[in-house]
Design a protein around this motif. Sequence first.
Motif, PDB file in Angstrom:
ATOM      1  N   GLY A  71      -4.604 -12.183   8.207  1.00 60.43           N
ATOM      2  CA  GLY A  71      -3.821 -11.187   7.496  1.00 60.43           C
ATOM      3  C   GLY A  71      -3.790  -9.833   8.187  1.00 60.43           C
ATOM      4  N   ALA A  72      -2.706  -9.103   7.934  1.00 58.75           N
ATOM      5  CA  ALA A  72      -2.535  -7.764   8.491  1.00 58.75           C
ATOM      6  C   ALA A  72      -3.162  -6.693   7.610  1.00 58.75           C
ATOM      7  CB  ALA A  72      -1.043  -7.467   8.665  1.00 58.75           C
ATOM      8  N   SER A  73      -3.851  -7.104   6.549  1.00 59.61           N
ATOM      9  CA  SER A  73      -4.346  -6.141   5.562  1.00 59.61           C
ATOM     10  C   SER A  73      -5.266  -5.088   6.160  1.00 59.61           C
ATOM     11  CB  SER A  73      -5.091  -6.882   4.439  1.00 59.61           C
ATOM     12  OG  SER A  73      -4.280  -7.875   3.868  1.00 59.61           O
ATOM     13  N   GLY A  74      -6.145  -5.478   7.077  1.00 64.09           N
ATOM     14  CA  GLY A  74      -7.070  -4.514   7.665  1.00 64.09           C
ATOM     15  C   GLY A  74      -6.345  -3.458   8.467  1.00 64.09           C
ATOM     16  N   ALA A  75      -5.373  -3.890   9.278  1.00 66.33           N
ATOM     17  CA  ALA A  75      -4.594  -2.945  10.072  1.00 66.33           C
ATOM     18  C   ALA A  75      -3.769  -2.034   9.179  1.00 66.33           C
ATOM     19  CB  ALA A  75      -3.687  -3.705  11.042  1.00 66.33           C
ATOM     20  N   ILE A  76      -3.174  -2.607   8.138  1.00 68.84           N
ATOM     21  CA  ILE A  76      -2.345  -1.809   7.229  1.00 68.84           C
ATOM     22  C   ILE A  76      -3.214  -0.875   6.397  1.00 68.84           C
ATOM     23  CG2 ILE A  76      -0.760  -1.950   5.273  1.00 68.84           C
ATOM     24  CD1 ILE A  76       0.291  -4.573   6.581  1.00 68.84           C
ATOM     25  N   ALA A  77      -4.426  -1.298   6.069  1.00 63.44           N
ATOM     26  CA  ALA A  77      -5.357  -0.385   5.400  1.00 63.44           C
ATOM     27  C   ALA A  77      -5.619   0.830   6.284  1.00 63.44           C
ATOM     28  CB  ALA A  77      -6.666  -1.109   5.084  1.00 63.44           C
ATOM     29  N   GLY A  78      -5.668   0.624   7.603  1.00 61.27           N
ATOM     30  CA  GLY A  78      -5.804   1.741   8.531  1.00 61.27           C
ATOM     31  C   GLY A  78      -4.617   2.680   8.452  1.00 61.27           C
ATOM     32  N   VAL A  79      -3.427   2.126   8.316  1.00 62.83           N
ATOM     33  CA  VAL A  79      -2.222   2.943   8.149  1.00 62.83           C
ATOM     34  C   VAL A  79      -2.335   3.775   6.871  1.00 62.83           C
ATOM     35  CG1 VAL A  79       0.269   2.866   7.745  1.00 62.83           C
ATOM     36  CG2 VAL A  79      -0.767   1.366   9.466  1.00 62.83           C
ATOM     37  N   LEU A  80      -2.837   3.170   5.805  1.00 67.19           N
ATOM     38  CA  LEU A  80      -2.995   3.903   4.543  1.00 67.19           C
ATOM     39  C   LEU A  80      -4.005   5.039   4.695  1.00 67.19           C
ATOM     40  CD1 LEU A  80      -3.087   0.985   1.928  1.00 67.19           C
ATOM     41  CD2 LEU A  80      -1.119   2.130   2.952  1.00 67.19           C
ATOM     42  N   GLY A  81      -5.112   4.764   5.385  1.00 68.31           N
ATOM     43  CA  GLY A  81      -6.108   5.807   5.600  1.00 68.31           C
ATOM     44  C   GLY A  81      -5.555   6.953   6.418  1.00 68.31           C
ATOM     45  N   GLY A  82      -4.791   6.628   7.465  1.00 68.25           N
ATOM     46  CA  GLY A  82      -4.183   7.665   8.283  1.00 68.25           C
ATOM     47  C   GLY A  82      -3.150   8.468   7.512  1.00 68.25           C
ATOM     48  N   TYR A  83      -2.363   7.791   6.698  1.00 71.16           N
ATOM     49  CA  TYR A  83      -1.348   8.464   5.882  1.00 71.16           C
ATOM     50  C   TYR A  83      -2.006   9.433   4.908  1.00 71.16           C
ATOM     51  CZ  TYR A  83       3.058   8.856   3.233  1.00 71.16           C
ATOM     52  OH  TYR A  83       4.203   9.322   2.622  1.00 71.16           O
ATOM     53  N   LEU A  84      -3.101   9.015   4.300  1.00 66.69           N
ATOM     54  CA  LEU A  84      -3.799   9.871   3.342  1.00 66.69           C
ATOM     55  C   LEU A  84      -4.292  11.152   4.001  1.00 66.69           C
ATOM     56  CD1 LEU A  84      -5.031  10.360   0.548  1.00 66.69           C
ATOM     57  CD2 LEU A  84      -7.036   9.073   1.289  1.00 66.69           C
ATOM     58  N   VAL A  85      -4.806  11.044   5.214  1.00 66.18           N
ATOM     59  CA  VAL A  85      -5.322  12.225   5.912  1.00 66.18           C
ATOM     60  C   VAL A  85      -4.192  13.178   6.286  1.00 66.18           C
ATOM     61  CG1 VAL A  85      -6.431  13.021   8.029  1.00 66.18           C
ATOM     62  CG2 VAL A  85      -7.402  11.095   6.761  1.00 66.18           C
ATOM     63  N   LEU A  86      -3.083  12.646   6.796  1.00 64.41           N
ATOM     64  CA  LEU A  86      -2.004  13.506   7.266  1.00 64.41           C
ATOM     65  C   LEU A  86      -1.105  14.024   6.144  1.00 64.41           C
ATOM     66  CD1 LEU A  86      -0.769  11.763  10.547  1.00 64.41           C
ATOM     67  CD2 LEU A  86      -2.278  13.735  10.320  1.00 64.41           C
ATOM     68  N   PHE A  87      -0.877  13.188   5.136  1.00 66.06           N
ATOM     69  CA  PHE A  87       0.119  13.535   4.113  1.00 66.06           C
ATOM     70  C   PHE A  87      -0.422  13.318   2.696  1.00 66.06           C
ATOM     71  CE2 PHE A  87       2.285  11.167   7.652  1.00 66.06           C
ATOM     72  CZ  PHE A  87       2.666  12.293   8.384  1.00 66.06           C
ATOM     73  N   PRO A  88      -1.484  14.004   2.320  1.00 63.61           N
ATOM     74  CA  PRO A  88      -2.113  13.721   1.019  1.00 63.61           C
ATOM     75  C   PRO A  88      -1.229  14.040  -0.181  1.00 63.61           C
ATOM     76  CG  PRO A  88      -3.031  15.716   2.003  1.00 63.61           C
ATOM     77  CD  PRO A  88      -2.192  15.060   3.058  1.00 63.61           C
ATOM     78  N   ARG A  89      -0.261  14.934  -0.021  1.00 62.80           N
ATOM     79  CA  ARG A  89       0.551  15.336  -1.163  1.00 62.80           C
ATOM     80  C   ARG A  89       1.973  14.784  -1.110  1.00 62.80           C
ATOM     81  NH1 ARG A  89       0.344  21.516  -2.356  1.00 62.80           N
ATOM     82  NH2 ARG A  89       1.323  20.726  -4.251  1.00 62.80           N
ATOM     83  N   ALA A  90       2.217  13.859  -0.204  1.00 65.47           N
ATOM     84  CA  ALA A  90       3.530  13.213  -0.169  1.00 65.47           C
ATOM     85  C   ALA A  90       3.767  12.469  -1.482  1.00 65.47           C
ATOM     86  CB  ALA A  90       3.605  12.243   1.006  1.00 65.47           C
ATOM     87  N   LYS A  91       4.992  12.498  -1.953  1.00 65.32           N
ATOM     88  CA  LYS A  91       5.321  11.809  -3.193  1.00 65.32           C
ATOM     89  C   LYS A  91       5.616  10.341  -2.931  1.00 65.32           C
ATOM     90  CE  LYS A  91       4.962  15.112  -6.225  1.00 65.32           C
ATOM     91  NZ  LYS A  91       3.940  15.047  -7.277  1.00 65.32           N
TER      92      LYS A  91
END
Length: 245
Positions: free
Chosen positions: A128-148
């Motif tokens: 599964g790609a879940s681990g890699a995509i979880a990394g995308v989520l972690g990166g998104y949270l750091v860069l764009f925490p207030r994105a809607k």
Amino acid sequence: MFPIRDHNPSGRVPYVTYTLLAVNIAVFLFYWFSLPSDFALAKFYYTWGVVPAWLMQGEGYSGLITHMFLHGGWMHLAGNMLFLWIFGDNLEDQMGHVGYLLFYLACGVLAALLQVAGDPSFDGPLIGASGAIAGVLGGYLVLFPRAKVDVLFIFVIFFRVFSISAWIVLGIWFAVQSFNGYAATDDGVAYLAHIGGFIAGAVLVLPVLMRRGGAGFWARNQGKPPHPAAEYPVTPSRIPRVPRR
């Protein structure tokens, strides 16, 4: 409750995200419809997935990459591709195409290694790609925490879309993965890989944040991607209203 879109499309075409989506879907369709039996499918997963017990014996290292492009069913594939579609483009926009691809693959490898470390004697395949995509989520949270992020909330027969800040959506997601991992929920999901990928993504994206000015990047963009927000107006229903008598 699951996200359906964010409000900040990428400023340039996310070629790598599109390619990852296409490759994952194409690989799944290839083996799902071409393998003749469940036995052949299981053998395929063992060959190309990550088997912790084998990895500890020095075998199957190629699976650290190939496991990211395999899925166990339609819902597994659809869920992963939905998250990649929503959150991948803005990250690729900030990292560049090559940097984003390397980031994605690194998160997937680190996620798998944490899962292996947590249960090194497990003799089944991890896919599964879940681990890699979880990394995308972690990166998104750091860069764009207030994105809607628009989230579809379903409760029995109640359906409603809410716009929620990314830090809430992704924070809840990470909390659920952590709780299930701590509780050792026996549902066949590699929660340690999700946790490891998320943390890896949050850490690996820090150099990008620092190059953009750290806290200054958040302040300039209000914690959102540096693009005009998309508007999703609600169109009036075509169903006529029936007034009370």
